[in-house]
Scaffold this active site. Structure first.
Site, short mmCIF file in Angstrom:
data_model
loop_
_atom_site.label_atom_id
_atom_site.label_comp_id
_atom_site.label_asym_id
_atom_site.label_seq_id
_atom_site.Cartn_x
_atom_site.Cartn_y
_atom_site.Cartn_z
N HIS A 101 0.85 -1.19 0.00
CA HIS A 101 0.00 0.00 0.00
C HIS A 101 0.88 1.24 0.00
O HIS A 101 2.00 1.22 0.50
CB HIS A 101 -0.94 0.01 1.20
N HIS A 103 0.91 5.22 1.14
CA HIS A 103 0.26 6.24 1.96
C HIS A 103 0.31 7.58 1.21
O HIS A 103 1.35 7.94 0.65
CB HIS A 103 1.03 6.47 3.26
P1 5GP Z 1 2.01 0.38 7.29
O1 5GP Z 1 2.51 0.61 8.69
O2 5GP Z 1 1.89 -1.10 7.00
O3 5GP Z 1 2.78 1.12 6.25
O4 5GP Z 1 0.57 1.02 7.24
C1 5GP Z 1 -0.59 0.33 7.56
C2 5GP Z 1 -1.68 1.38 7.65
O5 5GP Z 1 -2.92 0.72 7.51
C3 5GP Z 1 -1.71 2.13 8.97
O6 5GP Z 1 -1.61 3.53 8.71
C4 5GP Z 1 -3.05 1.74 9.58
O7 5GP Z 1 -3.66 2.80 10.27
C5 5GP Z 1 -3.86 1.32 8.36
N1 5GP Z 1 -4.86 0.30 8.62
C6 5GP Z 1 -4.66 -0.88 9.27
N2 5GP Z 1 -5.81 -1.60 9.29
C7 5GP Z 1 -6.74 -0.86 8.62
C8 5GP Z 1 -8.12 -1.08 8.33
O8 5GP Z 1 -8.72 -2.10 8.67
N3 5GP Z 1 -8.76 -0.10 7.62
C9 5GP Z 1 -8.11 1.04 7.23
N4 5GP Z 1 -8.85 1.95 6.57
N5 5GP Z 1 -6.82 1.29 7.51
C10 5GP Z 1 -6.13 0.35 8.20
#
Ligand code: 5GP
Ligand code: ZN
Length: 138
Positions: A101, A103
């Site tokens: 993903h 951001h």
């Molecule tokens: P990472 O740390 O893997 O780069 O980012 C994961 C992101 O996914 C975090 O910013 C977290 O808030 C978001 N996230 C995790 N679970 C969910 C979810 O069930 N729904 C949404 N909309 N965001 C999520």
């Protein structure tokens, strides 16, 4: 391909509802559930891949176009002064959900978001040596 144990596969493919900004055949863009800033969005490929190291070519080719489209909408609707585009590969880099993903975080002058690092420096010749090693591994 999707992974039945992956929450972002379920969200990206509409099996779990989400606040969706954009959807096409390859992507769904949603609002992050715990935003760094209101409007913080996540670009989710519909096909499961772990991170940027195993992205499919068609997904890679389109991802920045989607990011650009959403950034423009953020600028217009949120009147933000800037946007960070971030992608974390690996837990050491901050990845917590192991479905690729991107951001998109709206930014304002003097806002509360921090994305800090301290800087290092290279010894004489070290940068060129490292660049050559990386280039050889591509
Ligand atoms: P990472 O740390 O893997 O780069 O980012 C994961 C992101 O996914 C975090 O910013 C977290 O808030 C978001 N996230 C995790 N679970 C969910 C979810 O069930 N729904 C949404 N909309 N965001 C999520
Ligand atoms: Zn997945």
């Amino acid at each position: 391909m999707t992974d039945s144990n992956c929450i972002f596969c379920k969200i990206a493919n509409g099996d779990i509802p989400s606040a969706t900004i954009y959807e096409d055949d390859l992507f769904r863009v949603i609002l992050d559930i715990s935003p760094a800033m209101k409007g913080h969005a996540l670009i989710l490929p519909k096909n499961h891949c772990h991170d940027l190291t195993d992205i499919e070519e068609a997904t890679a080719a389109k991802a920045l176009l989607v990011a650009s489209k959403v950034e423009k909408a953020m600028m217009k609707v949120l009147s933000c002064d800037g946007v960070n585009l971030l992608q974390n590969t690996g837990a050491a880099a901050g990845q917590s959900v192991f479905h690729l993903h991107f951001h998109l975080i709206p930014r304002y002058e003097n806002d509360s978001v921090t994305i800090p690092w301290t800087t290092l420096s290279y010894a004489d010749g070290e940068a060129n040596e490292l660049a050559a090693k990386l280039k050889a591994a591509l």
